[in-house]
Scaffold this motif. Structure first.
Motif, PDB file in Angstrom:
ATOM      1  N   PHE A 123       0.592  -7.100  -2.087  1.00 20.32           N
ATOM      2  CA  PHE A 123       0.112  -6.559  -0.816  1.00 20.32           C
ATOM      3  C   PHE A 123      -0.813  -5.362  -1.052  1.00 20.32           C
ATOM      4  N   VAL A 124      -0.420  -4.481  -1.960  1.00 22.36           N
ATOM      5  CA  VAL A 124      -1.201  -3.277  -2.248  1.00 22.36           C
ATOM      6  C   VAL A 124      -2.386  -3.596  -3.164  1.00 22.36           C
ATOM      7  N   ALA A 125      -2.123  -4.349  -4.245  1.00 20.77           N
ATOM      8  CA  ALA A 125      -3.182  -4.641  -5.221  1.00 20.77           C
ATOM      9  C   ALA A 125      -4.334  -5.408  -4.598  1.00 20.77           C
ATOM     10  N   ASN A 126      -4.033  -6.282  -3.627  1.00 20.37           N
ATOM     11  CA  ASN A 126      -5.059  -7.120  -3.007  1.00 20.37           C
ATOM     12  C   ASN A 126      -5.604  -6.538  -1.706  1.00 20.37           C
ATOM     13  N   ASN A 127      -5.314  -5.259  -1.476  1.00 21.06           N
ATOM     14  CA  ASN A 127      -5.937  -4.517  -0.361  1.00 21.06           C
ATOM     15  C   ASN A 127      -5.676  -5.128   1.009  1.00 21.06           C
ATOM     16  N   PHE A 128      -4.428  -5.498   1.251  1.00 24.08           N
ATOM     17  CA  PHE A 128      -4.075  -5.935   2.601  1.00 24.08           C
ATOM     18  C   PHE A 128      -4.251  -4.789   3.593  1.00 24.08           C
ATOM     19  N   ILE A 129      -4.085  -3.564   3.125  1.00 23.21           N
ATOM     20  CA  ILE A 129      -4.421  -2.396   3.923  1.00 23.21           C
ATOM     21  C   ILE A 129      -5.376  -1.519   3.115  1.00 23.21           C
ATOM     22  N   LYS A 130      -6.285  -0.866   3.804  1.00 23.00           N
ATOM     23  CA  LYS A 130      -7.329  -0.092   3.141  1.00 23.00           C
ATOM     24  C   LYS A 130      -6.805   1.294   2.752  1.00 23.00           C
ATOM     25  N   SER A 131      -7.228   1.745   1.584  1.00 26.96           N
ATOM     26  CA  SER A 131      -6.797   3.068   1.125  1.00 26.96           C
ATOM     27  C   SER A 131      -7.798   3.614   0.112  1.00 26.96           C
ATOM     28  N   ASN A 132      -7.767   4.917  -0.052  1.00 27.43           N
ATOM     29  CA  ASN A 132      -8.596   5.555  -1.076  1.00 27.43           C
ATOM     30  C   ASN A 132      -7.968   5.447  -2.458  1.00 27.43           C
ATOM     31  N   TYR A 133      -6.619   5.515  -2.496  1.00 25.72           N
ATOM     32  CA  TYR A 133      -5.896   5.458  -3.768  1.00 25.72           C
ATOM     33  C   TYR A 133      -4.665   4.586  -3.603  1.00 25.72           C
TER      34      TYR A 133
END
Length: 389
Positions: A123-133
């Motif tokens: 979920f995090v690695a594939n950018n399901f939500i946008k983030s700076n870090y």
């Protein structure tokens, strides 16, 4: 600063309790927190979240994640042929699933895959939500995860920033996984704040009256926790050492029925008790005489740290790397071999029969837990975040 925590469920468990402690630390640091629960049916710990946290339920199971199947490429001869096909199919599937979800407008300064399982990592690695870090928490040593599957290395390389609980064999693991070159890795212990809970001393006294000076184990009933070794040790304690202290299990899970059956087979129904999962586990720590732990392998067992915060002496199997990381070669508790009920019984007997030994390790528990206090961990976390951003 806006931070998102991503969990593979918020049911009863050590990872979930630690995650909530970290959320409280981030809130105290002035951050806005959103919590993503990828297993919405596991939600027992939601009530423990601090006020003001936004909860987003979104179902993403481990079965939907390509790296879940990466171990098969090495385990079976046909795996190296099947895995590429499974990988392609699930990558395409996740692409379309993300297209639907990414319509959310939320943007975060930091997003954290906290459970460290394939689904929250994906979920995090594939950018399901946008983030700076992006950050992921490893509830153990990096080497442990890389030994399990190369799929973890693939996901870690996308996230870039890792928090581990132990640096056991880390350099060797990195040498064998060049995909992780340049990855930012920081060891930060889990904070333990359970001793700040308001203990119900009336209930604690009831527990003492009911079970006496009881031995306590806390944990999910699964083969990975190996409660059966503890049960067999209790049988040896009674037959060989003449010790009749009761054993109380806090927790539930798929292996509970099997353990209950073993208790009956060994005629220990009057000695071993099952109380199920409890939100007020701190009352049991406050009432217990001794804490035991029997897992074959653990990252950094939260329950041991929680028990230590109440001054309980510890007897634990040498579940690498976590138990050695905490107890330091019998300095802060007594360690026995994994699956060795005879040695466990001997260590428990030593604690219970020699008051000097008991008091020594009670003091050592209180000494060791200072390294895991939220104030100390908060400072280390602040430094890590400042270096990151």
């Amino acid at each position: 600063m806006k931070v998102a925590f991503v969990f593979d469920g918020l049911g009863f468990g050590g990872i979930e309790r630690v995650g909530i402690d970290y959320i409280k630390i981030f809130r105290d640091m002035g951050y806005d927190i959103d919590v993503y629960n990828l297993a919405p049916n596991q939600n027992e710990m939601l009530k423990e979240l601090p006020d003001g946290c936004k909860i987003i339920n979104y179902k993403l199971s481990r079965k939907e994640c390509p790296e879940t199947y990466s171990y098969g490429a090495k385990r079976w001869w046909w795996g190296k042929y099947a895995y590429p096909l499974i990988n392609i199919a699930l990558v395409v599937y996740l692409f379309f699933k993300k297209l639907f979800f990414i319509k959310r407008k939320d943007k975060y300064d930091i997003v954290i895959a906290f459970s460290g399982h394939y689904n929250d990592l994906t979920f995090v690695a594939n950018n399901f939500i946008k983030s700076n870090y992006k950050i992921c928490w490893l509830h153990g040593a990096l080497a442990e995860y890389l030994l399990l599957s190369h799929g973890y290395a693939t996901l870690y390389s996308k996230i870039k920033n890792l928090v581990t609980l132990s640096d056991w064999m880390q350099q060797a693991a990195l040498y064998g996984n060049r995909i992780l070159d340049g990855t930012n890795i920081k060891k930060i212990y889990n904070p333990v704040s359970i001793s700040n809970k308001k203990v119900d001393w009336e209930f604690v006294n009831e527990l003492k009256e009911k079970y006496g000076e009881f031995i306590l184990m806390v944990g999910r009933f699964s083969k990975q926790k190996d409660q059966k070794t503890v049960v067999r040790a209790i049988k040896i304690l009674r037959d060989k050492y003449g010790i009749n202290n009761k054993l109380v299990f806090v927790g539930d899970g798929e292996e509970r029925i099997s353990v209950e059956k073993l208790v009956s087979e060994l005629n220990l129904d009057d000695v071993v008790f099952f109380v199920g999962s409890r939100l007020d586990v701190y009352n049991f720590y406050a009432a217990a005489k001794l804490f035991v732990h029997s897992s074959p392998a653990e990252g950094l067992p939260t329950v041991i740290l929680e028990a230590m915060s109440f001054g309980l002496p510890i007897v634990a199997t040498n579940s690498l790397p976590g138990v050695e990381e905490i107890l330091k070669n019998n300095t802060y508790g007594l360690i026995c071999e994994v699956g060795n009920e005879e040695m466990m019984a001997e260590k428990i007997a030593t604690m219970l029969k020699d008051n000097n030994v008991y008091e020594h390790y009670s003091r050592k528990s209180k000494e060791r837990i200072k390294d895991f206090l939220p104030e100390k961990i908060s400072n280390e976390l602040k430094n890590f975040i400042n270096e990151l951003v």
